[in-house]
Each structure stands twice: as C-alpha cells, then as structure tokens.
Design a protein around this motif. Structure first.
Motif, PDB file in Angstrom:
ATOM      1  N   HIS A   1      -6.370  -4.316  -9.044  1.00 34.56           N
ATOM      2  CA  HIS A   1      -6.375  -3.377 -10.174  1.00 34.56           C
ATOM      3  C   HIS A   1      -4.980  -2.774 -10.388  1.00 34.56           C
ATOM      4  O   HIS A   1      -4.526  -2.636 -11.516  1.00 34.56           O
ATOM      5  N   LEU A   2      -4.339  -2.399  -9.268  1.00 33.36           N
ATOM      6  CA  LEU A   2      -2.996  -1.825  -9.394  1.00 33.36           C
ATOM      7  C   LEU A   2      -2.027  -2.866  -9.949  1.00 33.36           C
ATOM      8  O   LEU A   2      -1.169  -2.557 -10.777  1.00 33.36           O
ATOM      9  N   LYS A   3      -2.211  -4.111  -9.490  1.00 34.30           N
ATOM     10  CA  LYS A   3      -1.350  -5.185 -10.016  1.00 34.30           C
ATOM     11  C   LYS A   3      -1.575  -5.340 -11.511  1.00 34.30           C
ATOM     12  O   LYS A   3      -0.625  -5.481 -12.278  1.00 34.30           O
ATOM     13  N   TYR A   4      -2.856  -5.324 -11.904  1.00 33.11           N
ATOM     14  CA  TYR A   4      -3.160  -5.484 -13.334  1.00 33.11           C
ATOM     15  C   TYR A   4      -2.473  -4.391 -14.137  1.00 33.11           C
ATOM     16  O   TYR A   4      -1.853  -4.658 -15.174  1.00 33.11           O
ATOM     17  N   LEU A   5      -2.548  -3.157 -13.640  1.00 30.35           N
ATOM     18  CA  LEU A   5      -1.995  -2.039 -14.412  1.00 30.35           C
ATOM     19  C   LEU A   5      -0.474  -2.034 -14.449  1.00 30.35           C
ATOM     20  O   LEU A   5       0.122  -1.699 -15.462  1.00 30.35           O
ATOM     21  N   PHE A   6       0.165  -2.405 -13.313  1.00 25.65           N
ATOM     22  CA  PHE A   6       1.620  -2.192 -13.229  1.00 25.65           C
ATOM     23  C   PHE A   6       2.469  -3.443 -13.398  1.00 25.65           C
ATOM     24  O   PHE A   6       3.644  -3.345 -13.741  1.00 25.65           O
ATOM     25  N   VAL A   7       1.895  -4.619 -13.135  1.00 24.56           N
ATOM     26  CA  VAL A   7       2.694  -5.836 -13.376  1.00 24.56           C
ATOM     27  C   VAL A   7       1.921  -6.875 -14.176  1.00 24.56           C
ATOM     28  O   VAL A   7       2.475  -7.875 -14.608  1.00 24.56           O
ATOM     29  N   GLY A   8       0.655  -6.663 -14.381  1.00 26.92           N
ATOM     30  CA  GLY A   8      -0.154  -7.626 -15.129  1.00 26.92           C
ATOM     31  C   GLY A   8      -0.818  -8.615 -14.192  1.00 26.92           C
ATOM     32  O   GLY A   8      -0.363  -8.844 -13.072  1.00 26.92           O
ATOM     33  N   LEU A   9      -1.958  -9.163 -14.654  1.00 27.64           N
ATOM     34  CA  LEU A   9      -2.732 -10.084 -13.816  1.00 27.64           C
ATOM     35  C   LEU A   9      -3.197 -11.237 -14.695  1.00 27.64           C
ATOM     36  O   LEU A   9      -3.692 -11.011 -15.798  1.00 27.64           O
ATOM     37  N   HIS A  10      -3.035 -12.442 -14.187  1.00 29.39           N
ATOM     38  CA  HIS A  10      -3.453 -13.655 -14.915  1.00 29.39           C
ATOM     39  C   HIS A  10      -2.918 -13.649 -16.349  1.00 29.39           C
ATOM     40  O   HIS A  10      -3.620 -14.010 -17.289  1.00 29.39           O
ATOM     41  N   GLY A  11      -1.691 -13.181 -16.489  1.00 30.03           N
ATOM     42  CA  GLY A  11      -1.058 -13.205 -17.809  1.00 30.03           C
ATOM     43  C   GLY A  11      -1.480 -12.084 -18.746  1.00 30.03           C
ATOM     44  O   GLY A  11      -1.036 -12.026 -19.882  1.00 30.03           O
ATOM     45  N   LYS A  12      -2.373 -11.193 -18.284  1.00 26.04           N
ATOM     46  CA  LYS A  12      -2.785 -10.073 -19.131  1.00 26.04           C
ATOM     47  C   LYS A  12      -2.036  -8.819 -18.673  1.00 26.04           C
ATOM     48  O   LYS A  12      -2.121  -8.446 -17.503  1.00 26.04           O
ATOM     49  N   ALA A  13      -1.295  -8.201 -19.610  1.00 29.82           N
ATOM     50  CA  ALA A  13      -0.418  -7.106 -19.173  1.00 29.82           C
ATOM     51  C   ALA A  13      -0.269  -6.001 -20.218  1.00 29.82           C
ATOM     52  O   ALA A  13       0.750  -5.340 -20.291  1.00 29.82           O
ATOM     53  N   ALA A  14      -1.315  -5.739 -21.008  1.00 31.11           N
ATOM     54  CA  ALA A  14      -1.191  -4.759 -22.094  1.00 31.11           C
ATOM     55  C   ALA A  14      -0.893  -3.357 -21.586  1.00 31.11           C
ATOM     56  O   ALA A  14      -0.287  -2.545 -22.286  1.00 31.11           O
TER      57      ALA A  14
ATOM     58  N   LYS B   1      -4.830   8.959 -16.705  1.00 31.09           N
ATOM     59  CA  LYS B   1      -6.273   9.120 -16.598  1.00 31.09           C
ATOM     60  C   LYS B   1      -6.985   8.628 -17.850  1.00 31.09           C
ATOM     61  O   LYS B   1      -8.066   8.058 -17.778  1.00 31.09           O
ATOM     62  N   GLY B   2      -6.360   8.855 -18.992  1.00 32.59           N
ATOM     63  CA  GLY B   2      -7.018   8.550 -20.257  1.00 32.59           C
ATOM     64  C   GLY B   2      -6.892   7.100 -20.676  1.00 32.59           C
ATOM     65  O   GLY B   2      -7.593   6.651 -21.561  1.00 32.59           O
ATOM     66  N   LEU B   3      -5.959   6.365 -20.066  1.00 35.98           N
ATOM     67  CA  LEU B   3      -5.866   4.940 -20.400  1.00 35.98           C
ATOM     68  C   LEU B   3      -6.089   4.083 -19.164  1.00 35.98           C
ATOM     69  O   LEU B   3      -6.960   3.227 -19.121  1.00 35.98           O
ATOM     70  N   GLY B   4      -5.292   4.346 -18.117  1.00 38.44           N
ATOM     71  CA  GLY B   4      -5.286   3.447 -16.959  1.00 38.44           C
ATOM     72  C   GLY B   4      -6.511   3.551 -16.077  1.00 38.44           C
ATOM     73  O   GLY B   4      -7.031   2.542 -15.605  1.00 38.44           O
ATOM     74  N   MET B   5      -6.974   4.777 -15.863  1.00 38.24           N
ATOM     75  CA  MET B   5      -8.019   4.989 -14.855  1.00 38.24           C
ATOM     76  C   MET B   5      -9.291   4.204 -15.158  1.00 38.24           C
ATOM     77  O   MET B   5      -9.881   3.598 -14.274  1.00 38.24           O
ATOM     78  N   ILE B   6      -9.720   4.186 -16.414  1.00 41.97           N
ATOM     79  CA  ILE B   6     -10.992   3.535 -16.745  1.00 41.97           C
ATOM     80  C   ILE B   6     -10.789   2.031 -16.935  1.00 41.97           C
ATOM     81  O   ILE B   6     -11.443   1.217 -16.277  1.00 41.97           O
ATOM     82  N   ALA B   7      -9.845   1.665 -17.806  1.00 43.72           N
ATOM     83  CA  ALA B   7      -9.605   0.237 -18.041  1.00 43.72           C
ATOM     84  C   ALA B   7      -9.208  -0.450 -16.736  1.00 43.72           C
ATOM     85  O   ALA B   7      -9.644  -1.565 -16.450  1.00 43.72           O
ATOM     86  N   GLY B   8      -8.388   0.236 -15.937  1.00 43.67           N
ATOM     87  CA  GLY B   8      -7.925  -0.352 -14.674  1.00 43.67           C
ATOM     88  C   GLY B   8      -9.055  -0.578 -13.689  1.00 43.67           C
ATOM     89  O   GLY B   8      -9.038  -1.527 -12.917  1.00 43.67           O
ATOM     90  N   GLY B   9     -10.051   0.299 -13.722  1.00 36.33           N
ATOM     91  CA  GLY B   9     -11.176   0.143 -12.807  1.00 36.33           C
ATOM     92  C   GLY B   9     -12.068  -1.028 -13.174  1.00 36.33           C
ATOM     93  O   GLY B   9     -12.730  -1.608 -12.320  1.00 36.33           O
ATOM     94  N   PHE B  10     -12.091  -1.362 -14.470  1.00 33.23           N
ATOM     95  CA  PHE B  10     -12.965  -2.448 -14.935  1.00 33.23           C
ATOM     96  C   PHE B  10     -12.258  -3.801 -14.951  1.00 33.23           C
ATOM     97  O   PHE B  10     -12.896  -4.825 -15.194  1.00 33.23           O
ATOM     98  N   THR B  11     -10.927  -3.794 -14.781  1.00 34.74           N
ATOM     99  CA  THR B  11     -10.177  -5.040 -14.864  1.00 34.74           C
ATOM    100  C   THR B  11      -9.404  -5.247 -13.562  1.00 34.74           C
ATOM    101  O   THR B  11      -8.636  -4.364 -13.208  1.00 34.74           O
ATOM    102  N   PRO B  12      -9.555  -6.331 -12.862  1.00 39.09           N
ATOM    103  CA  PRO B  12     -10.484  -7.423 -13.146  1.00 39.09           C
ATOM    104  C   PRO B  12     -11.934  -7.001 -12.906  1.00 39.09           C
ATOM    105  O   PRO B  12     -12.194  -6.039 -12.196  1.00 39.09           O
TER     106      PRO B  12
END
Lengths: 262, 384
Positions: free
Chosen positions: B269-282, B328-339
C-alpha cells in the motif's frame, strides 16, 4: 424561553424517547425469537440440512476457464446476476482468479507451471467467524445459526459497504446502479436486487431448502463437493481427510469453509 | 441568540448566498445520485469507499480538534482560551454535521439509515460511531450554546454543564478512536491493520483542527471587532507544532515497520501511494505533496521566529491543513483499498459529480459555521 414553546419541546422530547424504547425493548426481549423471524427461506420437507455447509473444490480437474464457465453461468442465471460492461460496476458471486490472486502470499516465485496456469474458482467462503457479519451495522448480513450460511437481507441493507471493506476475500459486490436492465433473462424464482445494496454468494440457500445442491455443484459434475463440515461421514470430510487441502487466507482466523485440493 | 445571525453586512449575505449556490448545485447532483445510484462516483467493487468516507474521516479529526481549546481551559484553567473555547465548540458542531452528511451521501440506501438504530448491533463499530458522533454533536451544542448565552447575560454558566464539559473531553478522543476502529479492526487490509491508526488519526486531528481554528481566528480579527487574541493564537500554534510533528513521526513508524519487516502485504500500500504499483501511480504526486507540505508546516511552526509572525503562521496553518487533508482525505482510504485483498490494482479516481457533492457538504458545514461564529462574535462584541 416562553412556557408554551418549552411545553412543545418537552412533548417532542418525550415522544421521541418513547419511540426509541421499542427497538431497545425488541433487542432485549426477543433475543430468542429473533432467529426465527430471520428464516425467510422456508424449508421444504426434502430440505438438505447441515451444521455448517462446506465446499471442496478439486482444482486439479479444472484445466481452463472453459471448464468453469458452465458453473459460473448456472449461478449467474438462477440468481439474476447482471452483466455490466464497466468493470467498476461488476457483480460477481463466483468467478475465476489466478493462483497468485486467489492465494496471495502463497505464491512462490517459482511455481509448478501447471498450477500457475490453472484457473481457481473463488466465491464467498461462508466463514465460521465472518468479519463481514461483525461489521454490518444492521444485521442485514448474518450467519444463519441452523447451517452456518452467511446470508444477506437485501431489504435491510443500507448500503454502507462496511462488509465489503471487512471481507478479506473480495467476495462481495455492490449494486452501483439499477441491475435490472442488465439481467439477460430474469428468473422469477429468485429476487432481483435494487441499486444501493450489497450482495454475494448464498451457497444456494433457496435450492438447499428444496433439497437441491447448489447450482455450481450440480453443474460441476463431480469437480465440486458440498456437504456438512461437522459430519465425519460427509463427502467433504472424506475428501479433506484423503487429500491435502488449502484454504484462502487461513491465517486471518475467519475459518473459511471452502477448501481447495491443489 | 439566533437573531444575531440574521443581522449582517452585505458581505455576510454575499458569502451566505455563495455557499447556498454551491449547496444548491450539489443538492441537484445528489438527486441525480439518488436516482442513478452510487455508480456516478469513481468507486468500484475493489475500492468501495472513496472521497465521501475520506472526507468524513478527515472531518471527524477537525471536530475532535476542538477539544484542544476546551481541555486547557476547563482542565488546566488556562484562562486565555476562555475567549475562544466557544469557537472550538462551534467548529466541532459544524464538522460533526459535515461528517454525518458525508455518511448519508455515501449510503446506497439512505432512506433506510434508521435501520442502524432499529436493529442496534453492538458488535458493529459503525453503530458505535453513530453513537459517539451524535453524542459529541449534542454535547457541543448544549455546552457551546449555554456557555455563550451565560456570557451574554454576564452570569456564570449553569452548574449542571460542568459534568457535561468534562465528559466532552474524553468524548472528543472517542470520536476519532472509534472512527479509526472502523478501519483498523478489519482483517486483510494491511494498510489499516495497525494499532497506531487511532493515535495517528488523533495526532493529525490535533494538527488540522487547531490549524483551521487559527486561520478562522485571524479572519475574525480582520473582519469583525472581536480579537481572539495574540496569546491565544500563539498557544494554538504550539499545539499545532507538536501535533504535526507527532503525526509525521507516527507515519515514519509505519514506514519502518512495513519496510524493515519486509512483509509484502504491508509494503504494497505504501509503495502504491508513494512510488506506484503495477504501473498505477495517480496518488504519487499527491502523497509527496502532502508530506512536503507537512514538512514545511513543521519548520514554520517549530521555529519561534516564523511561528510568532502571524502572516507566516497563516501560511503554515494552510499548508498543514492541506497536507493532513491529502494524507487522510485522499491517501488513507484509497491507499487502504489498493491493492485489493486479491492483489489487483484498480485505481480509484473521484468523479466530478462526486467532488461537487463533497464540495456542497463542505459548503453546508461552512454555512453552519458562519452562522454559529456570527452569533459567537456578535455576543463577544456585545459584552466587550
């Protein structure tokens, strides 16, 4: 504050307190009867019963996605599952996943090529300790005491989706829009859903009540076994005894009731 | 005291009209959402909570942040805060109302909301969340209103308020703790499954809430005849400085645990949020912006020279508010669900209708806040 306004406020205050007593009374006084009222699927004389229904999936017998399609199709058809082009709105009760998605954390870097390419059937695990039931604020999803199936009350669900966040298996779907126009052929024997509620596999509780096995089990022609986990002589227990089986995310303690022979 | 809210300048009415227009547009789009379903949002089967729940979570923090003026005044008898406690309480009221609205707009079947109380379910954290949020709203309404009315009448507030005031202090902690428990008790969501989630929520709350309060105090001083006071603002600024440091510290603890233990499900999750995961990095630029803003905020509030300069302090509070909101308003929720629990990476991007509805909820909160602050300031101007 003038006295008439105060009187009106007092009246409303006391009335609303009185209204609140009913659910409290119900919750306290009808504990024992509550279970009865939730049995909204009437049992027939030939109904199949169990202490805890369980499924064993013999994944060795599924070589390709084509082997699974009849099962998935059978479920989709009788449960009025809509088909959406937009992946975001997807509704899935039973579907196909790769090994490393069905069993994340169990996927080694180097793996039997055959297992890696084999499709894995996934569905609700009807856990013995279901986190979704724990999370639901209205008991719209509940574990049926009589046979351990985790069921949904589509008419009580408020659509908060707490159960979806709680499920570690991604087994639940939400009706992001009205599903009815997207159902190919509506089967009048099973309710269609409204927008804004959650749904998932129900182990075909409506078929068990008529003495029939779940639709996917019937369509699988022996590739799936279904039975009572707590009956030592049941087919599922026999298979678990004689084969090495794995379960999805067993380490989380939810006690999934779907076993996989790999 | 409500009459104070209907006598205002042209600017006051202009501002209220502006908010009402946003609320109106948002309400129309909400009607559309009611008709079509939540499919008009960017949420999906994999990311089943989004912008609404994220803003809800953030605003529970702002509401809890109000306690940072109540506690020093009533528990430690820090007299200076007596001037602004009512502002903290009124900010809490407006924030809790926004929280409740965000929950309502997020429901698939909002007309069934009372099922939560018709079938009280003690093992559901959401049930308890409705109890603590409504309780906190009630406490702040009763306390804020009565204390202000007593101040207007130049008498001491009623004795029976005292126990409620003491109760409101742990209650403020409870609202954000229970809100964190919504997330951190879920098996299979590695990003949230951490005992430090509630403390981290509280730390960011005590940074974001008082930051907003400082900004509001500075605005009040500029546009009204009531001065919340330099000492008060400086004390709040110190609270913000500590809280934002603790917030970033807690986050770094999370990073250490995830990456030193090297457990993939926690790192993903931290990777997804801070460097992107599987090419997804919004979210990558947003998350780096968030932590850069918070870092700037730390420097500006910790260094005495910058903190004491109120112009610079305003900038510091703005960047801290924005930084914690993104966190909290962007990363916390989306980050918890992705992946997702099945390790699929399906990215969530809020849609325009969703953002407009959220803006309308914020506008409703600010409308209520403006009315309440107008009353509070009106009373303060009267008694001064």
């Amino acid at each position: 504050m003038d006295s008439s306004r105060r009187r009106v406020l007092q009246f409303f205050g006391i009335s609303s307190l009185a209204l609140m007593t009913r659910p409290v009374y119900n919750a306290l006084a009808t504990e024992g009867h509550a279970e009865k009222s939730r049995e909204h699927i009437k049992r027939g004389e030939k109904a199949l019963t169990a202490k805890q229904w369980a499924m064993v999936i013999d994944t060795r017998q599924f070589e390709s996605v084509e082997d699974m399609e009849p099962l998935i199709e059978a479920c989709n058809k009788i449960h009025n599952i809509p088909h959406f082009e937009d992946k975001r709105h997807e509704i899935k009760w039973i579907w196909e996943e790769h090994y490393h998605n069905a069993f994340p954390g169990k996927a080694a870097q180097f793996l039997s090529e055959e297992v890696e390419n084999r499709p894995f059937l996934v569905l609700c695990n009807h856990c013995e300790n279901p986190p979704c039931v724990r999370a639901c604020p209205t008991q719209a999803t509940f574990k049926r005491a009589s046979d351990g199936i985790v069921l949904m009350d589509f008419h009580r669900c408020i659509g908060c989706r707490f159960c979806m966040a709680a499920c570690p298996f991604g087994a639940r779907s939400f009706n992001w829009r009205d599903p009815r126009p997207f159902i190919k052929q509506t089967d009048a024997k099973f309710p269609t859903r409204t927008k804004g509620v959650v749904e998932k596999c129900n182990f075909c509780a409506e078929r068990l009540a008529e003495g029939k096995l779940p639709a996917c089990v019937e369509a699988a022609e022996g590739k799936l076994a279904f039975g009572d986990l707590y009956d030592p002589d049941s087919e599922v227990r026999e298979l678990i005894k004689t084969n090495y089986t794995i379960r999805r995310k067993q380490e989380l303690g939810t006690e999934p009731c779907v076993y996989y022979i790999v | 005291m409500l009459e104070l809210a209907i006598k205002g300048t042209k600017r006051y009415y202009g501002w209220m009209t502006f908010l009402l227009v946003i609320i109106g547009i948002g309400f129309l789009i909400y009607l559309k959402q009611l008709d079509f379903g939540l499919g008009i949002t960017g949420m999906s089967r994999d990311v089943s909570w989004g912008f609404y729940i994220a803003n809800f979570t953030f605003l529970v923090g702002v509401a809890a942040g109000g306690v940072m003026v109540v506690l020093p005044y009533y528990l430690h008898d820090y007299k200076a805060f007596g001037r602004i406690t009512v502002l903290g309480e009124f900010l809490a009221i407006a924030s809790v109302i926004m929280c409740l609205l965000f929950i309502i707009v997020d429901l698939g079947q909002p007309m069934r909301i009372f099922n939560v109380w018709l079938y009280p379910t003690l093992h559901s954290v959401l049930f308890w969340d409705t109890i603590v949020l409504n309780g906190y709203l009630f406490l702040n309404l009763v306390i804020g209103w009565n204390v202000l009315e007593a101040e207007r009448n130049s008498v001491h507030y009623q004795g029976w308020l005292k126990p409620l005031i003491y109760l409101s202090i742990p209650w403020a902690v409870s609202i954000h703790t229970v809100t964190a428990y919504l997330f951190c008790g879920l098996p299979g969501r590695g990003f949230w499954l951490t005992a430090i989630l509630a403390p981290r929520f509280l730390a960011s709350a005590f940074a974001a809430g008082p930051s907003l309060l400082i900004l509001l105090c500075l605005i009040i001083r500029r546009i009204t005849n009531f001065d919340p006071g330099r000492e008060q603002i400086q004390s709040l600024a110190k609270i913000v400085a500590y809280a934002i440091c603790v917030n970033v510290f807690f986050f770094l603890c999370e990073v250490f645990v995830a990456f030193y233990s090297n457990i993939p499900e926690h790192m993903a999750h931290l990777k997804y949020l801070f460097v992107g995961l599987h090419g997804k990095a919004a979210y990558v630029p947003w998350m780096w912006a968030s932590f850069s803003l918070m870092a700037v905020g730390i420097i500006l509030t910790v260094v005495p020279a910058t903190r004491k300069n109120e112009g610079v302090l305003a900038v510091a509070c703005t960047v801290i508010f924005l930084g914690t909101w993104i966190d909290k308003g962007l990363g916390m929720i989306a980050g918890g669900f992705t992946p997702s629990p099945l390790h699929h990476v399906n990215e969530y991007i809020p849609t325009l209708p969703e953002i407009v509805i959220a803006l309308a909820v914020w506008a409703t909160g600010f409308l209520i806040l403006t009315v309440l602050f107008k009353i509070a300031v009106g009373v303060k101007e009267e008694v001064a």
